[in-house]
Design a protein around this motif. Structure first.
Motif, PDB file in Angstrom:
ATOM      1  N   SER A   1      91.347  -6.344  81.302  1.00 58.66           N
ATOM      2  CA  SER A   1      91.193  -4.869  81.501  1.00 58.66           C
ATOM      3  C   SER A   1      91.930  -3.900  80.320  1.00 58.66           C
ATOM      4  CB  SER A   1      91.808  -4.424  82.929  1.00 58.66           C
ATOM      5  OG  SER A   1      91.994  -2.904  83.178  1.00 58.66           O
TER       6      SER A   1
ATOM      7  N   GLN B   1      92.594 -10.889  84.698  1.00 64.92           N
ATOM      8  CA  GLN B   1      91.921  -9.513  84.956  1.00 64.92           C
ATOM      9  C   GLN B   1      92.592  -8.346  84.134  1.00 64.92           C
ATOM     10  OE1 GLN B   1      91.240  -9.353  89.156  1.00 64.92           O
ATOM     11  NE2 GLN B   1      88.878  -9.487  88.828  1.00 64.92           N
TER      12      GLN B   1
ATOM     13  N   SER C   1      90.526  -1.355  77.659  1.00 63.33           N
ATOM     14  CA  SER C   1      91.044  -0.095  77.453  1.00 63.33           C
ATOM     15  C   SER C   1      91.512   0.286  76.214  1.00 63.33           C
ATOM     16  CB  SER C   1      92.134   0.155  78.599  1.00 63.33           C
ATOM     17  OG  SER C   1      93.059  -0.586  78.397  1.00 63.33           O
TER      18      SER C   1
END
Length: 94
Positions: free
Chosen positions: A86, A82, A90
Motif C-alpha cells: 500500500s 499489505q 501510494s
C-alpha cells in the motif's frame, strides 16, 4: 498439573516441525508410563487413566497454542506485506 504443562510447553517450540514435536510428546508419554509402572497400579486404574487423559489434554493444549502463535505470526506478516504494498502504491501516485 500446571508444572507438567509448563514442562511440556518448554520442551517444544514453534520453530520445531510437527514430527519433532511429536517425538518430544512420545518421550513424555513413555516417561509417564514408566513412572506409572513403578507405582504398580493396574493399567485400567482410574488414577492412571486420568493421568493419561491429562497428558493428552496437555499435548493438545500445547499444540493449540503453537498453532495460534504461528497463525498470528502469519497474519502479522501478511499485514506487513499489505502495508508495504500500500505504501509503495501510494508513493507512485504522488
Amino acid at each position: 498439573m500446571a508444572d507438567f504443562s509448563d514442562l511440556v510447553a518448554r520442551a517444544v517450540s514453534p520453530a520445531m516441525g510437527r514430527d519433532e514435536r511429536e517425538q518430544v510428546y512420545d518421550v513424555v508419554r513413555q516417561a509417564v508410563q514408566r513412572l506409572q509402572e513403578r507405582e504398580g497400579l493396574a493399567v485400567d486404574d482410574p488414577g492412571i487413566l486420568l493421568q493419561r487423559h491429562l497428558i493428552e489434554e496437555t499435548i493438545r493444549d500445547v499444540e493449540f497454542d503453537i498453532t495460534r502463535f504461528l497463525t498470528l505470526r502469519r497474519i502479522d506478516e501478511a499485514r506487513a506485506a499489505q502495508d508495504a504494498e500500500s505504501a509503495r502504491r501510494s508513493g507512485r501516485r504522488r
